[in-house]
Design an enzyme around this catalytic site. Structure first.
Site, short mmCIF file in Angstrom:
data_model
loop_
_atom_site.label_atom_id
_atom_site.label_comp_id
_atom_site.label_asym_id
_atom_site.label_seq_id
_atom_site.Cartn_x
_atom_site.Cartn_y
_atom_site.Cartn_z
N LYS A 1 -7.01 -10.97 -3.09
CA LYS A 1 -7.61 -9.77 -2.51
C LYS A 1 -9.13 -9.90 -2.55
O LYS A 1 -9.71 -10.17 -3.61
CB LYS A 1 -7.14 -8.55 -3.33
CG LYS A 1 -7.11 -7.26 -2.58
CD LYS A 1 -6.43 -6.20 -3.46
CE LYS A 1 -6.41 -4.86 -2.82
NZ LYS A 1 -6.02 -3.82 -3.78
C1 E4P Z 1 -4.70 -0.91 -2.71
O1 E4P Z 1 -4.77 -2.04 -2.31
C2 E4P Z 1 -5.90 -0.09 -2.99
O2 E4P Z 1 -6.70 -0.71 -3.93
C3 E4P Z 1 -5.49 1.29 -3.40
O3 E4P Z 1 -4.49 1.75 -2.51
C4 E4P Z 1 -6.63 2.26 -3.51
O4 E4P Z 1 -6.10 3.54 -3.72
P1 E4P Z 1 -7.01 4.76 -4.23
O5 E4P Z 1 -7.95 5.13 -3.16
O6 E4P Z 1 -6.01 5.85 -4.53
O7 E4P Z 1 -7.71 4.28 -5.47
#
Ligand code: E4P
Length: 217
Positions: free
Chosen positions: A83
């Site tokens: 990522k």
């Molecule tokens: C997933 O890849 C993201 O990091 C995550 O969905 C972020 O979610 P949030 O905005 O609730 O922290």
């Protein structure tokens, strides 16, 4: 639509994984902090448990360091998806890592132009953040729709991974638009099964069944 669990909580992931409904997992530095675990250890446990891709996020901000961290994370298991943040450095790292055969997930996407760049960089997944846009009064679901249109216009193979999902309605709306994947916290995935009329109907069926005095087994 594939379902990823947005969590680094091994027990919560295991509970959902047992349903057979989980296609992968996404983590981020905040979720690692929340887990209280070492990133390499907890990510390995998750990779061993889940068959699908497990996104693990780099924390370096410059391309070469991102690539080095990405390679180290990819050593954890075959199903690691690296990522990377949606910055110019992240896009360059994405291009390099994708060209070397790694799976990549470009995260922190808040605009269609960013998503277009991620597709050009060969990302396996693009993660547009719905909830964080909704938080600032911009309709996050409009972004998913715009990316769907753009990717379909040019037949980009990058998969739309709807992220920052806060409710079961977000899951439904992402599916209606045609997101390839949605990643959601365990409580949101479980909430999708709930309906007051299901509870009421089941209660009535159980009461009537008891009155029959019968057994199936
Ligand atoms: C997933 O890849 C993201 O990091 C995550 O969905 C972020 O979610 P949030 O905005 O609730 O922290």
């Amino acid at each position: 639509m594939k379902f990823f669990v947005d969590s680094a909580d091994v027990e919560a992931i295991a509970e959902l994984n047992d349903t057979g409904l989980v296609d992968g997992v996404t983590t981020n530095p905040s979720l690692i902090l929340k887990s209280g675990r070492d990133i390499l250890e907890v990510t390995k446990e998750i990779c061993d448990m889940v068959d699908g891709p497990v996104s693990a996020e780099v924390v370096a901000l410059e391309t070469e360091a991102m690539i080095a961290e990405g390679r180290k994370l990819a050593e954890i298991a075959e199903n690691i998806c690296i990522k990377l943040p949606l910055t110019m450095d992240g896009l360059k790292a994405c291009k390099a890592l994708t060209s070397d055969g790694f799976k990549t997930n470009v995260t922190l996407c808040f605009s269609a132009n960013q998503a277009l760049l991620a597709a050009k960089a060969g990302a396996t997944y693009i993660s547009p953040f719905i909830g964080r846009l909704d938080d600032i009064n911009i309709d996050g679901m409009d972004l998913i729709a715009d990316i769907r249109t753009i990717y379909d216009n040019y037949d980009f193979q990058t998969q739309i991974l709807a992220a920052s999902i806060r409710s079961a309605n977000h899951m439904k709306d992402a599916a209606l638009i045609g997101a390839d994947v949605a990643t959601a916290p365990p409580n949101v995935i479980k909430a999708m099964a709930n309906h007051v009329l299901t509870d009421k109907g089941l209660d009535a069926f159980m009461k009537d069944w008891a009155k029959t005095g019968q057994k199936i087994l």
